[in-house]
Design a protein around this motif. Structure first.
Motif, PDB file in Angstrom:
ATOM      1  N   HIS A 203       1.219  82.955  80.617  1.00  0.00           N
ATOM      2  CA  HIS A 203       0.954  82.228  79.375  1.00  0.00           C
ATOM      3  C   HIS A 203       1.955  82.619  78.289  1.00  0.00           C
ATOM      4  O   HIS A 203       2.488  83.725  78.296  1.00  0.00           O
ATOM      5  N   GLU A 204       2.172  81.698  77.364  1.00  0.00           N
ATOM      6  CA  GLU A 204       2.967  81.995  76.170  1.00  0.00           C
ATOM      7  C   GLU A 204       1.983  82.512  75.121  1.00  0.00           C
ATOM      8  O   GLU A 204       1.057  81.795  74.730  1.00  0.00           O
ATOM      9  N   VAL A 205       2.177  83.750  74.674  1.00  0.00           N
ATOM     10  CA  VAL A 205       1.193  84.381  73.795  1.00  0.00           C
ATOM     11  C   VAL A 205       1.844  84.805  72.477  1.00  0.00           C
ATOM     12  O   VAL A 205       2.916  85.399  72.467  1.00  0.00           O
ATOM     13  N   HIS A 206       1.157  84.484  71.392  1.00  0.00           N
ATOM     14  CA  HIS A 206       1.545  84.906  70.051  1.00  0.00           C
ATOM     15  C   HIS A 206       0.391  85.720  69.486  1.00  0.00           C
ATOM     16  O   HIS A 206      -0.761  85.561  69.911  1.00  0.00           O
ATOM     17  N   LYS A 207       0.691  86.571  68.510  1.00  0.00           N
ATOM     18  CA  LYS A 207      -0.324  87.466  67.955  1.00  0.00           C
ATOM     19  C   LYS A 207      -0.419  87.311  66.447  1.00  0.00           C
ATOM     20  O   LYS A 207       0.562  87.007  65.781  1.00  0.00           O
ATOM     21  N   ALA A 208      -1.633  87.559  65.951  1.00  0.00           N
ATOM     22  CA  ALA A 208      -1.887  87.647  64.514  1.00  0.00           C
ATOM     23  C   ALA A 208      -2.950  88.726  64.330  1.00  0.00           C
ATOM     24  O   ALA A 208      -3.774  88.941  65.218  1.00  0.00           O
ATOM     25  N   PHE A 209      -2.901  89.387  63.163  1.00  0.00           N
ATOM     26  CA  PHE A 209      -3.784  90.526  62.953  1.00  0.00           C
ATOM     27  C   PHE A 209      -4.776  90.346  61.809  1.00  0.00           C
ATOM     28  O   PHE A 209      -5.600  91.210  61.558  1.00  0.00           O
ATOM     29  N   ASP A 210      -4.690  89.219  61.105  1.00  0.00           N
ATOM     30  CA  ASP A 210      -5.612  88.961  59.996  1.00  0.00           C
ATOM     31  C   ASP A 210      -5.710  87.451  59.776  1.00  0.00           C
ATOM     32  O   ASP A 210      -5.014  86.674  60.430  1.00  0.00           O
ATOM     33  N   ILE A 211      -6.589  87.046  58.882  1.00  0.00           N
ATOM     34  CA  ILE A 211      -6.843  85.626  58.647  1.00  0.00           C
ATOM     35  C   ILE A 211      -5.582  84.905  58.179  1.00  0.00           C
ATOM     36  O   ILE A 211      -5.221  83.845  58.713  1.00  0.00           O
ATOM     37  N   ASN A 212      -4.898  85.447  57.190  1.00  0.00           N
ATOM     38  CA  ASN A 212      -3.712  84.771  56.641  1.00  0.00           C
ATOM     39  C   ASN A 212      -2.611  84.593  57.673  1.00  0.00           C
ATOM     40  O   ASN A 212      -2.012  83.517  57.764  1.00  0.00           O
ATOM     41  N   SER A 213      -2.331  85.636  58.440  1.00  0.00           N
ATOM     42  CA  SER A 213      -1.269  85.498  59.442  1.00  0.00           C
ATOM     43  C   SER A 213      -1.690  84.537  60.552  1.00  0.00           C
ATOM     44  O   SER A 213      -0.858  83.818  61.106  1.00  0.00           O
ATOM     45  N   ALA A 214      -2.983  84.489  60.869  1.00  0.00           N
ATOM     46  CA  ALA A 214      -3.468  83.544  61.887  1.00  0.00           C
ATOM     47  C   ALA A 214      -3.268  82.106  61.421  1.00  0.00           C
ATOM     48  O   ALA A 214      -2.771  81.259  62.172  1.00  0.00           O
ATOM     49  N   ILE A 215      -3.638  81.836  60.186  1.00  0.00           N
ATOM     50  CA  ILE A 215      -3.480  80.479  59.653  1.00  0.00           C
ATOM     51  C   ILE A 215      -1.997  80.102  59.575  1.00  0.00           C
ATOM     52  O   ILE A 215      -1.613  78.982  59.923  1.00  0.00           O
ATOM     53  N   ASP A 216      -1.148  81.043  59.174  1.00  0.00           N
ATOM     54  CA  ASP A 216       0.293  80.774  59.162  1.00  0.00           C
ATOM     55  C   ASP A 216       0.804  80.422  60.562  1.00  0.00           C
ATOM     56  O   ASP A 216       1.593  79.503  60.729  1.00  0.00           O
ATOM     57  N   ARG A 217       0.353  81.157  61.553  1.00  0.00           N
ATOM     58  CA  ARG A 217       0.792  80.915  62.936  1.00  0.00           C
ATOM     59  C   ARG A 217       0.315  79.558  63.443  1.00  0.00           C
ATOM     60  O   ARG A 217       1.000  78.910  64.237  1.00  0.00           O
ATOM     61  N   LEU A 218      -0.870  79.151  63.027  1.00  0.00           N
ATOM     62  CA  LEU A 218      -1.460  77.900  63.534  1.00  0.00           C
ATOM     63  C   LEU A 218      -0.766  76.650  63.014  1.00  0.00           C
ATOM     64  O   LEU A 218      -0.825  75.606  63.657  1.00  0.00           O
ATOM     65  N   ARG A 219      -0.110  76.736  61.884  1.00  0.00           N
ATOM     66  CA  ARG A 219       0.500  75.551  61.262  1.00  0.00           C
ATOM     67  C   ARG A 219       1.551  74.919  62.179  1.00  0.00           C
ATOM     68  O   ARG A 219       2.614  75.476  62.403  1.00  0.00           O
ATOM     69  N   GLY A 220       1.199  73.760  62.701  1.00  0.00           N
ATOM     70  CA  GLY A 220       2.149  72.979  63.482  1.00  0.00           C
ATOM     71  C   GLY A 220       2.644  73.608  64.756  1.00  0.00           C
ATOM     72  O   GLY A 220       3.733  73.287  65.213  1.00  0.00           O
ATOM     73  N   ARG A 221       1.899  74.485  65.347  1.00  0.00           N
ATOM     74  CA  ARG A 221       2.406  75.211  66.501  1.00  0.00           C
ATOM     75  C   ARG A 221       1.854  74.738  67.845  1.00  0.00           C
ATOM     76  O   ARG A 221       2.293  75.181  68.873  1.00  0.00           O
ATOM     77  N   GLY A 222       0.844  73.892  67.862  1.00  0.00           N
ATOM     78  CA  GLY A 222       0.366  73.311  69.112  1.00  0.00           C
ATOM     79  C   GLY A 222      -0.251  74.273  70.099  1.00  0.00           C
ATOM     80  O   GLY A 222       0.025  74.184  71.295  1.00  0.00           O
ATOM     81  N   TYR A 223      -1.073  75.174  69.627  1.00  0.00           N
ATOM     82  CA  TYR A 223      -1.748  76.102  70.537  1.00  0.00           C
ATOM     83  C   TYR A 223      -2.803  75.373  71.354  1.00  0.00           C
ATOM     84  O   TYR A 223      -3.469  74.456  70.870  1.00  0.00           O
ATOM     85  N   GLY A 224      -2.976  75.821  72.588  1.00  0.00           N
ATOM     86  CA  GLY A 224      -4.028  75.283  73.447  1.00  0.00           C
ATOM     87  C   GLY A 224      -5.277  76.138  73.425  1.00  0.00           C
ATOM     88  O   GLY A 224      -6.356  75.668  73.775  1.00  0.00           O
ATOM     89  N   LEU A 225      -5.119  77.393  73.005  1.00  0.00           N
ATOM     90  CA  LEU A 225      -6.244  78.324  73.002  1.00  0.00           C
ATOM     91  C   LEU A 225      -6.041  79.359  71.905  1.00  0.00           C
ATOM     92  O   LEU A 225      -4.929  79.857  71.718  1.00  0.00           O
ATOM     93  N   VAL A 226      -7.128  79.670  71.199  1.00  0.00           N
ATOM     94  CA  VAL A 226      -7.121  80.747  70.216  1.00  0.00           C
ATOM     95  C   VAL A 226      -8.195  81.745  70.625  1.00  0.00           C
ATOM     96  O   VAL A 226      -9.356  81.364  70.824  1.00  0.00           O
ATOM     97  N   ILE A 227      -7.792  82.986  70.777  1.00  0.00           N
ATOM     98  CA  ILE A 227      -8.724  84.078  71.055  1.00  0.00           C
ATOM     99  C   ILE A 227      -8.890  84.806  69.735  1.00  0.00           C
ATOM    100  O   ILE A 227      -7.935  85.365  69.201  1.00  0.00           O
TER     101      ILE A 227
END
Length: 125
Positions: free
Chosen positions: A25-49
Motif C-alpha cells: 500500500h501507499e501510506v502517508h502519516k499524520a500525527f494530529d487533526i490539523n496535519s490530517a486535514i492538510d494531508r486529506l486535501r485533494g489527495r484521493g485516499y481510499g482509506l483513513v486509519i
C-alpha cells in the motif's frame, strides 16, 4: 490502496505504516487533526486509519472532513479507551466504517485493510 494513518503515537504510526507499505500500500502519516486535514486535501485516499484521541482533540472532525475531501474513502477508527462499547461511533460519525480497539493486532488491521481494498475495487464507478 492509498492510506492515511492518523496516529499521535509515532512509534505505533511507524509500525502501522511500515507494515502496510510492506503489504504493497501507499501510506502517508499524520500525527494530529490539523496535519490530517492538510494531508486529506485533494489527495484521493481510499482509506483513513484514524486514532480517536489526538493531541489536539477528538478526531471526529477528521472523519467528517474525510467524507467531504475523499468521499470514496473508508474509515477505520482506532481507540484504546472504553468509548463506544457498543459501536456508537457510527452514530456520532456516520462516515466511520469500522472500529478497532487498541492494542490492534497487525493481522486484524491487515484483514480489515484488505477487506476495504476489495470492496473499493468492487464498487461501481
Amino acid at each position: 490502496m492509498k492510506i492515511l494513518v492518523v496516529e499521535d503515537d509515532r512509534v505505533l504510526c511507524d509500525v502501522f505504516a511500515t507494515s502496510l507499505r510492506d503489504a504493497g500500500h501507499e501510506v502517508h502519516k499524520a500525527f494530529d487533526i490539523n496535519s490530517a486535514i492538510d494531508r486529506l486535501r485533494g489527495r484521493g485516499y481510499g482509506l483513513v486509519i484514524l486514532d480517536y484521541y489526538l493531541p489536539d482533540g477528538i478526531s471526529l472532525p477528521v472523519a467528517e472532513y474525510t467524507c467531504v475531501a475523499c468521499p470514496d474513502a473508508r474509515i477505520i477508527l482506532l481507540t484504546g479507551s472504553g468509548v463506544f462499547p457498543n459501536g456508537e461511533a457510527s452514530i456520532l460519525a456516520p462516515c466511520v466504517d469500522w472500529m478497532l480497539r487498541k492494542p490492534v493486532p497487525l493481522e486484524d488491521l491487515h484483514a480489515l485493510v484488505d477487506y476495504a481494498a476489495l470492496n473499493a475495487e468492487l464498487r461501481p464507478s
